[in-house]
Scaffold this motif. Sequence first.
Motif, PDB file in Angstrom:
ATOM      1  N   PHE A 282      19.140 -25.775  28.993  1.00  0.00           N
ATOM      2  CA  PHE A 282      18.201 -25.026  29.582  1.00  0.00           C
ATOM      3  C   PHE A 282      18.243 -23.910  29.594  1.00  0.00           C
ATOM      4  O   PHE A 282      17.252 -22.997  29.392  1.00  0.00           O
ATOM      5  N   HIS A 325      16.584 -28.311  40.283  1.00  0.00           N
ATOM      6  CA  HIS A 325      16.635 -27.986  41.791  1.00  0.00           C
ATOM      7  C   HIS A 325      16.800 -29.422  42.459  1.00  0.00           C
ATOM      8  O   HIS A 325      17.292 -29.672  43.507  1.00  0.00           O
ATOM      9  N   ALA A 328      20.081 -30.654  43.179  1.00  0.00           N
ATOM     10  CA  ALA A 328      20.840 -30.096  44.066  1.00  0.00           C
ATOM     11  C   ALA A 328      20.267 -30.134  45.588  1.00  0.00           C
ATOM     12  O   ALA A 328      20.723 -29.967  46.505  1.00  0.00           O
TER      13      ALA A 328
ATOM     14  N   THR B  53      11.889 -21.823  53.485  1.00  0.00           N
ATOM     15  CA  THR B  53      13.132 -21.199  52.650  1.00  0.00           C
ATOM     16  C   THR B  53      14.187 -22.544  52.295  1.00  0.00           C
ATOM     17  O   THR B  53      15.292 -22.357  51.996  1.00  0.00           O
ATOM     18  N   MET B  55      15.340 -26.167  50.435  1.00  0.00           N
ATOM     19  CA  MET B  55      15.248 -26.511  48.806  1.00  0.00           C
ATOM     20  C   MET B  55      14.137 -27.482  48.634  1.00  0.00           C
ATOM     21  O   MET B  55      13.324 -27.500  47.542  1.00  0.00           O
ATOM     22  N   SER B 123       9.502 -17.513  49.497  1.00  0.00           N
ATOM     23  CA  SER B 123      10.802 -18.609  49.810  1.00  0.00           C
ATOM     24  C   SER B 123      11.848 -18.158  48.821  1.00  0.00           C
ATOM     25  O   SER B 123      12.882 -18.407  49.351  1.00  0.00           O
ATOM     26  N   LEU B 124      11.872 -17.419  47.999  1.00  0.00           N
ATOM     27  CA  LEU B 124      12.835 -17.112  47.168  1.00  0.00           C
ATOM     28  C   LEU B 124      13.652 -15.752  47.659  1.00  0.00           C
ATOM     29  O   LEU B 124      14.873 -16.065  47.853  1.00  0.00           O
ATOM     30  N   CYS B 127      15.324 -17.019  50.705  1.00  0.00           N
ATOM     31  CA  CYS B 127      16.653 -17.945  50.211  1.00  0.00           C
ATOM     32  C   CYS B 127      17.558 -17.057  49.825  1.00  0.00           C
ATOM     33  O   CYS B 127      18.658 -17.641  50.285  1.00  0.00           O
ATOM     34  N   ARG B 131      21.735 -16.739  51.454  1.00  0.00           N
ATOM     35  CA  ARG B 131      22.706 -17.081  50.576  1.00  0.00           C
ATOM     36  C   ARG B 131      23.685 -16.016  50.215  1.00  0.00           C
ATOM     37  O   ARG B 131      24.890 -16.201  50.094  1.00  0.00           O
ATOM     38  N   ARG B 198      30.208 -18.881  39.298  1.00  0.00           N
ATOM     39  CA  ARG B 198      28.994 -19.764  39.316  1.00  0.00           C
ATOM     40  C   ARG B 198      28.124 -19.295  40.399  1.00  0.00           C
ATOM     41  O   ARG B 198      26.919 -19.083  40.124  1.00  0.00           O
ATOM     42  N   ASN B 202      24.336 -17.684  39.920  1.00  0.00           N
ATOM     43  CA  ASN B 202      23.293 -18.432  40.330  1.00  0.00           C
ATOM     44  C   ASN B 202      22.433 -17.391  41.320  1.00  0.00           C
ATOM     45  O   ASN B 202      21.215 -17.354  41.236  1.00  0.00           O
ATOM     46  N   PHE B 205      20.888 -15.038  38.975  1.00  0.00           N
ATOM     47  CA  PHE B 205      19.615 -15.793  38.363  1.00  0.00           C
ATOM     48  C   PHE B 205      18.504 -15.427  39.053  1.00  0.00           C
ATOM     49  O   PHE B 205      17.435 -15.175  38.850  1.00  0.00           O
ATOM     50  N   HIS B 206      18.487 -15.844  40.363  1.00  0.00           N
ATOM     51  CA  HIS B 206      17.426 -15.885  41.336  1.00  0.00           C
ATOM     52  C   HIS B 206      16.982 -14.447  41.562  1.00  0.00           C
ATOM     53  O   HIS B 206      15.918 -14.169  41.744  1.00  0.00           O
ATOM     54  N   LEU B 209      14.965 -13.277  38.786  1.00  0.00           N
ATOM     55  CA  LEU B 209      13.616 -13.720  38.780  1.00  0.00           C
ATOM     56  C   LEU B 209      12.712 -12.844  39.465  1.00  0.00           C
ATOM     57  O   LEU B 209      11.708 -12.868  39.255  1.00  0.00           O
ATOM     58  N   SER B 494      25.802 -20.131  36.107  1.00  0.00           N
ATOM     59  CA  SER B 494      25.449 -21.103  37.045  1.00  0.00           C
ATOM     60  C   SER B 494      25.334 -22.536  36.525  1.00  0.00           C
ATOM     61  O   SER B 494      26.014 -23.425  37.354  1.00  0.00           O
ATOM     62  N   ARG B 523      31.686 -29.147  43.236  1.00  0.00           N
ATOM     63  CA  ARG B 523      30.382 -29.361  43.838  1.00  0.00           C
ATOM     64  C   ARG B 523      29.666 -30.369  42.986  1.00  0.00           C
ATOM     65  O   ARG B 523      28.696 -31.317  43.384  1.00  0.00           O
TER      66      ARG B 523
HETATM   67  C1  HEM Z   1      10.855 -19.007  41.021  1.00  0.00           C
HETATM   68  C2  HEM Z   1      11.228 -20.041  41.459  1.00  0.00           C
HETATM   69  C3  HEM Z   1      12.806 -20.669  41.339  1.00  0.00           C
HETATM   70  C4  HEM Z   1      13.259 -20.922  40.200  1.00  0.00           C
HETATM   71  C5  HEM Z   1      12.407 -20.986  38.840  1.00  0.00           C
HETATM   72  C6  HEM Z   1      14.404 -21.356  40.440  1.00  0.00           C
HETATM   73  C7  HEM Z   1      15.493 -22.089  39.268  1.00  0.00           C
HETATM   74  C8  HEM Z   1      16.416 -22.625  39.377  1.00  0.00           C
HETATM   75  C9  HEM Z   1      17.432 -23.193  38.482  1.00  0.00           C
HETATM   76  C10 HEM Z   1      16.845 -23.253  37.042  1.00  0.00           C
HETATM   77  C11 HEM Z   1      18.537 -23.448  38.844  1.00  0.00           C
HETATM   78  C12 HEM Z   1      19.612 -24.322  38.210  1.00  0.00           C
HETATM   79  C13 HEM Z   1      20.883 -23.618  37.927  1.00  0.00           C
HETATM   80  C14 HEM Z   1      21.941 -24.380  38.838  1.00  0.00           C
HETATM   81  O1  HEM Z   1      21.868 -25.536  38.988  1.00  0.00           O
HETATM   82  O2  HEM Z   1      22.921 -23.709  39.324  1.00  0.00           O
HETATM   83  C15 HEM Z   1      18.536 -23.076  40.273  1.00  0.00           C
HETATM   84  C16 HEM Z   1      19.456 -23.578  41.403  1.00  0.00           C
HETATM   85  C17 HEM Z   1      19.240 -23.218  42.464  1.00  0.00           C
HETATM   86  N1  HEM Z   1      18.390 -22.764  43.246  1.00  0.00           N
HETATM   87 FE1  HEM Z   1      16.546 -22.013  42.483  1.00  0.00          FE
HETATM   88  N2  HEM Z   1      14.790 -21.417  41.470  1.00  0.00           N
HETATM   89  C18 HEM Z   1      13.568 -21.038  42.310  1.00  0.00           C
HETATM   90  C19 HEM Z   1      13.853 -20.766  43.412  1.00  0.00           C
HETATM   91  C20 HEM Z   1      14.502 -21.071  44.468  1.00  0.00           C
HETATM   92  C21 HEM Z   1      14.176 -20.989  45.703  1.00  0.00           C
HETATM   93  C22 HEM Z   1      12.997 -20.583  46.551  1.00  0.00           C
HETATM   94  C23 HEM Z   1      15.468 -21.389  46.531  1.00  0.00           C
HETATM   95  C24 HEM Z   1      15.957 -21.563  47.814  1.00  0.00           C
HETATM   96  C25 HEM Z   1      15.487 -22.716  48.774  1.00  0.00           C
HETATM   97  C26 HEM Z   1      16.424 -21.598  45.478  1.00  0.00           C
HETATM   98  C27 HEM Z   1      17.641 -22.177  45.677  1.00  0.00           C
HETATM   99  C28 HEM Z   1      18.390 -22.693  44.539  1.00  0.00           C
HETATM  100  C29 HEM Z   1      19.826 -23.063  44.633  1.00  0.00           C
HETATM  101  C30 HEM Z   1      20.575 -23.327  46.090  1.00  0.00           C
HETATM  102  C31 HEM Z   1      20.152 -23.290  43.482  1.00  0.00           C
HETATM  103  C32 HEM Z   1      21.646 -23.997  43.398  1.00  0.00           C
HETATM  104  C33 HEM Z   1      21.745 -25.344  43.320  1.00  0.00           C
HETATM  105  C34 HEM Z   1      23.289 -25.864  43.043  1.00  0.00           C
HETATM  106  O3  HEM Z   1      24.188 -25.084  43.833  1.00  0.00           O
HETATM  107  O4  HEM Z   1      23.427 -26.635  42.378  1.00  0.00           O
HETATM  108  N3  HEM Z   1      15.684 -21.516  44.376  1.00  0.00           N
HETATM  109  N4  HEM Z   1      17.332 -22.693  40.548  1.00  0.00           N
END
Ligand code: HEM
Lengths: 368, 563
Positions: A282, A325, A328, B53, B55, B123-124, B127, B131, B198, B202, B205-206, B209, B494, B523
């Motif tokens: 990815f 997502h 998770a 907010t 997931m 939401s992003l 969130c 976090r 990690r 993460n 990354f967000h 974005l 991440s 995790r």
């Molecule tokens: C523009 C929108 C978003 C995109 C493109 C996006 C993309 C991603 C991607 C590709 C991952 C994978 C990385 C990983 O597994 O560690 C990820 C993980 C994650 N995202 Fe997002 N995300 C977005 C919005 C959000 C929002 C709004 C939230 C809040 C609810 C969020 C919460 C998380 C969390 C908590 C993880 C980590 C999951 C884990 O720990 O395995 N993301 N996101």
Amino acid sequence: MTLAAATELATATNEHLANISNTLIYSSMAVYTLAFFAYIAEWLLGSRSKVGRTAAALTAGAKTKTKAKAPAVTVNQGGSTAVLERPQVVVRSAAGSRDVPDGPGAHGGDEQGDLYGRIAISLTVLAFLIELGGVVARAASVERAPWGNMYEFNITFSTVAVAVYLGLLALKKNVRWLGLFLVTTVLLDLGLAVTVLYTASDQLVPALHSYWLYIHVSTAIFCGAVFYVGAVATILYLFKDSYENKIASGGTPGRFANSVLDRLPASASLDKFAYRVNAAVFPLWTFTIIAGAIWAGDAWGRYWGWDPKETWSFITWVAYACYLHARATAGWKGRKAAYLAMLAFGCWLFNYYGVNIFVTGKHSYAGV
Amino acid sequence: MSKTTPATPDASVGDQDLGAAGSQLSTAPVEGPPNLPTLGAIGWARWFWRQLTSMRVALLLLLLVALGAIPGSLIPQSGTDATKVADFVKNNPTLGDVYDKLGLFHVYSSVWFSAIYILLFVSLVGCIVPRTWQFVGQLRSRPPGAPKRLTRLPAYTTWRTAAEPEQVREAALALLKKRRFRAHLAGDNVAGEKGYVREVGNLAFHIALIVLLTAFAWGQLFKSEGNKLVVEGDGFSNTLTQYDDFKSGNLFDTGDLVPLSFRLNKFTGTYETTGPNKGTPRLYQAAITYSEGAYGKGRKTLVKVNEPLEVGDAKVYLTAHGYAPLITVRDGKGNVVYRDAVALLPLDSNVTSTGVIKVLDGYKNAKGVSEQLGISAFFLPTYTTGSETASTFPALNNPVLNLTPYHGDLGVDSGIPQSVYQLDKSHVKDFKDAKGQELRENLKPGQTMKLPNGAGSVTYEGTKQWANFQVVQQPASGWALGGALTAIFGLAASLFIQRRRVWVRAVRGDDGVTVVEMAGLGRSESAKLPEELGELAGVLYDQSQTEQSTPEPQEAPSEGSEK
Ligand code: HEM
């Protein structure tokens, strides 16, 4: 020698190379076909063993506890003189997932089947080398990277997909079960390439001359090949998972399902494999899109313009992000996440075939 | 303990099993059932915020963005191809009307698409902020102590040793610290945690974005894009009035134009001469001399299709090219009344071109009366007998210029803006040749066409080329690139780095021999976790074996006995 004569000579050499390339591609198809039959033989001979491991693990046998669980990993054999027994790590699958051992692979433990399987892999290696030769000859004939049109893209794509498979095998990963599925689709892909998509070799229009293009397209092809491997694992996961579910809830699957699915790795292993493969590639896919945007910025004056190809790369990217997502998010693991992964790969396929053929955009000038 | 839970596995069961030990191993929001609020407006607002907010909703919004992007790729978009949209509306009036109402001709700027991504954006942000705080909190606190039953963890090992429990714990603490775990003594066990990168990745990354999306939006609002056709030898300076056409974002201001000027020295094009792609450009480049700022020094450079000139925020692209025949017009007395290179517009890929030569003042006809001349021009860079109306190759192999002169009033003073490439024929008359036919002649370079009855002459002196330049300014693209690159690295961290915990418990068993238990928790499941645990266990095991042979003086109350 006059300039015209030199050009003519060069043209003749290039045509000669293009013919060599075509011959090699056809030869590789012949060898892939042999490999295909060898894989079939492996599966057929493997069906002679009737162990039913999955059923054993999920029904009566499961009650005998920890022993049947995922294999214990023995660690640290590093020449110790200790008298005491060295500690062993016991691995448990995560809470909530089934404890099913991995199947033995297509040969089902049958020795003759295993032999055919090995022959099949050897033939795959041979076919791969021939195909690689074909791709290289093609590249030499057009004096550029071999992905200026869909024909070249297809032959390069299947070569890379097979390379990924052989690479995983070389890394001693448990992926032999992929062989038949992979070779079948490689044959389809090549068949399509040489019949429908064939384009006589030629050079590129200037807009396609850019090293960002080389980076962008080569990573795109690689990502596609890896996503493809992930998608095959996901489909097999879905089948294996329903198979295990059926047994766990007391049903009896059909003979064919029993024979085929029992030999595959456990659904949990397939799921994990698919996830790892998709997750690992990815970031590279993200990079591919960015490289494409940089190229577009140089070629067309804007780095993002919602051209159909760009849009579908974005959709594919978002779909895979959804999948990650989903893994998770509580309640979305397992089958639901797998459906998302299939959807994401569907987007990738559409981006390749669908957009090139049905939608006109800036990317379509490379010719089908 | 064997679980054969069929169908959907429920992760929360596992987490509860482990109690506090498994908590805070990530900063992902905890999902609860979406139970409805009971408190009034504030309760609803809070509930709404929590949903937005979560997931689950983030996932939903992501899916919606992907879904919403689809129609824009299948229906013609006015932003990219307005004529296609017009055709579509003409061919399907009813459907076109519906599409128009739904904003389907400009999906990516439509209300509904904006609504989805703005929601996702909110939401992003909603969130990331909590976090980040949570993560800072986790960095300042210590990893939780071992759960009661280590056997339940995904990777587990145990052995017995003659070493004292304290010795084992000390050795474990030292080992974990050496391996860059954050470790501490927690009662009868040592707790360690590693892989915080990690989480950093993460979050990075967000956040990246957000930077990327903001930069993109900023670029759209402040961007400008203009076209300028320049004939060889002519120049251009970057002011609004010099452009042939100009588009800009809503917040663009003319003062934002980057000060810059350039002169086109020479355009070079070579073309494939054989094969199926005959005529497609091979070499395609413009040699220019440019200067930055108002009084900058002139510098030479080449602009090619993939290689724009970059000056500050502005990029100068080469987008098209064509021919500009050099024309001299003389009146009846032989005075030169016009001499210029006239840019003609290409009609096809072989650069068959048309245009108009307009002599607006200075010309007097044979009777000495002032008139205007308009000459329709049709140009073939490669003229081949048998193909008189279309060029057969884009290069200047056998150029032929076909001219049809008219005289009278061109109507340019009427106040209605006129295209320089079109002739208003309502107030002009053609010339007649000897046979009484409309005068029309093919000229080769150097040839002259005489106007009848001493009305003057038109000479085709030679051919220059012109190039069209597109000057684009899109601010914040550096930020977009930075955001994108950060996103990749964050993503890689991440996805490839495991955040995991390791516990080592050493207690005296019932028989007085020390029992060491080790377990690991990550995790997400990974083959690396048991491998690493085995490695650590091996080292610790060897240490406890050697320590046992050189027993140290015993010290009283062991911490382990408190438990
Ligand atoms: C523009 C929108 C978003 C995109 C493109 C996006 C993309 C991603 C991607 C590709 C991952 C994978 C990385 C990983 O597994 O560690 C990820 C993980 C994650 N995202 Fe997002 N995300 C977005 C919005 C959000 C929002 C709004 C939230 C809040 C609810 C969020 C919460 C998380 C969390 C908590 C993880 C980590 C999951 C884990 O720990 O395995 N993301 N996101």
